[in-house]
Design an enzyme around this catalytic site. Structure first.
Site, mmCIF file in Angstrom:
data_model
loop_
_atom_site.group_PDB
_atom_site.id
_atom_site.type_symbol
_atom_site.label_atom_id
_atom_site.label_comp_id
_atom_site.label_asym_id
_atom_site.label_seq_id
_atom_site.Cartn_x
_atom_site.Cartn_y
_atom_site.Cartn_z
ATOM 1 N N ALA A 1 12.671 32.805 11.648
ATOM 2 C CA ALA A 1 12.665 33.485 10.431
ATOM 3 C C ALA A 1 12.043 32.937 9.093
ATOM 4 C CB ALA A 1 13.418 34.754 10.231
ATOM 5 N N GLY B 1 15.473 31.818 14.465
ATOM 6 C CA GLY B 1 15.111 33.130 14.387
ATOM 7 C C GLY B 1 14.360 32.739 16.182
ATOM 8 N N GLU C 1 16.164 32.734 18.725
ATOM 9 C CA GLU C 1 16.398 34.398 18.747
ATOM 10 C C GLU C 1 15.681 34.985 19.645
ATOM 11 O OE1 GLU C 1 18.041 34.948 14.683
ATOM 12 O OE2 GLU C 1 19.434 34.991 15.502
ATOM 13 N N GLU D 1 20.938 27.352 10.910
ATOM 14 C CA GLU D 1 21.277 29.178 10.044
ATOM 15 C C GLU D 1 22.113 28.724 9.087
ATOM 16 O OE1 GLU D 1 20.409 29.732 12.778
ATOM 17 O OE2 GLU D 1 19.021 31.612 13.095
#
Ligand code: DAK
Length: 258
Positions: free
Chosen positions: A64, A109, A112, A132
């Site tokens: 992200a 992300g 993911e 993270e």
């Protein structure tokens, strides 16, 4: 109009390339929305029967967007998470198979996003991780849930607690990717797998995807009941008659998607 995605469709196979070079394809709200629009379009496009998702340059998706997230309030972060989850759910719920061709960094992300796809094929240069906790947060696009489902609870905790980045070979050993290939062979291999799937009954492939994804989270007897319902649907298709008749007549199959 897509500014960070490229799409090519060739004989029913769509290849989507994420191309945001200035941030190693990191996911911000605009890119998440483009991906959501793209996958909605692909889901509804009758010409498209399978999708390969890959990244341009040295990253699949490097996570992200950290700069964007650092400027967000908790409410804005929550909105971004809801958008991200809706993209992952869309990929997981669409009946067409989606293959992640992981060309490079698939971090946070990015890992993911690859896990929301049905199959992951990686180049030898790919790197995976959920870093993270090193940023003082937890995964926000399903990593705490999809990673343990793929690699088991303990291995997932190991990766999530340590923020370790692992190479493609290790990712294959733990079941995070299905196949590792040399860099130059990635797209060819992903396409080969996609074409093998596309040779099978398209409705059957979609029903299998549903049976596995929905059944996985149900108690066994409910999941096997779901299989009965979905197989009943498969038995009602023209594809079932065609597949079985072609076998008996020792000829090629011609599935009609009906
Ligand atoms: N976000 C924003 N920019 C990024 C980025 C990222 N995730 N990753 C790389 N970039 C940018 C770099 O800042 C750099 O920009 P400039 O300095 O040139 O302006 C450019 O891309 C090239 O990166 P590097 O110069 O760092 O390239 P290297 O080859 O040296 O290193 C690297 C590649 C992948 C090892 C490194 O870039 C890196 O460590 N990137 C960050 C990896 C990472 O930690 N990713 C984030 C994981 S956390 C949530 C939603 C989702 C999530 C959580 C919450 N909410 C909405 C609340 C998920 C979180 C994550 O994904």
């Amino acid at each position: 109009m897509y500014t960070m995605l490229k799409k090519e469709v060739n004989e029913g196979l769509a290849i989507v390339t994420i191309d945001r070079p200035e941030a190693l394809n990191a996911l911000n709200n605009a890119l998440l929305q483009e991906l959501k629009d793209m996958f909605t379009e692909l889901r509804d496009d009758e010409e498209v029967r399978a999708i390969i998702l890959t990244g341009a340059g040295k990253a699949f998706v490097a996570g992200a967007d950290i700069a964007a997230m650092n400027a967000m309030t908790p409410i804005e972060g929550r909105e971004m998470m809801i958008l991200g989850h809706s993209l992952m759910d869309l990929i997981e719920d669409m009946e067409k198979p989606v293959i992640a061709a992981v060309n490079g960094f698939a971090l946070g992300g990015g890992c993911e996003l690859s896990m929301a796809c049905d199959i992951r094929i990686a180049s030898e240069k790919a790197k995976f991780g959920q870093p993270e906790t090193g940023l003082g947060i937890i995964p926000g696009f399903g990593g705490t849930q999809r990673l343990p489902r793929l690699v088991g609870k303990s291995m997932a905790k190991y990766l999530l607690f340590t923020s370790d980045v692992i190479d493609a070979e290790r990712a294959e050993q733990i079941g995070l990717v299905e196949k590792v290939v040399p860099v130059g062979a990635l797209m060819e291999e992903a396409e080969k797998v996609a074409r093998r799937i596309m040779a099978n009954g398209p409705i059957a492939v979609g029903l299998v995807k549903k049976a596995v994804n929905k059944g996985y989270d149900l108690p066994l007897r409910e999941a096997t009941s779901l299989e009965i319902e979905l197989e009943t649907v498969a038995f009602s298709t023209e594809d079932k008659t065609e597949g079985m008749t072609a076998f008996q007549e020792k000829r090629d199959k011609h599935f009609q998607n009906k």
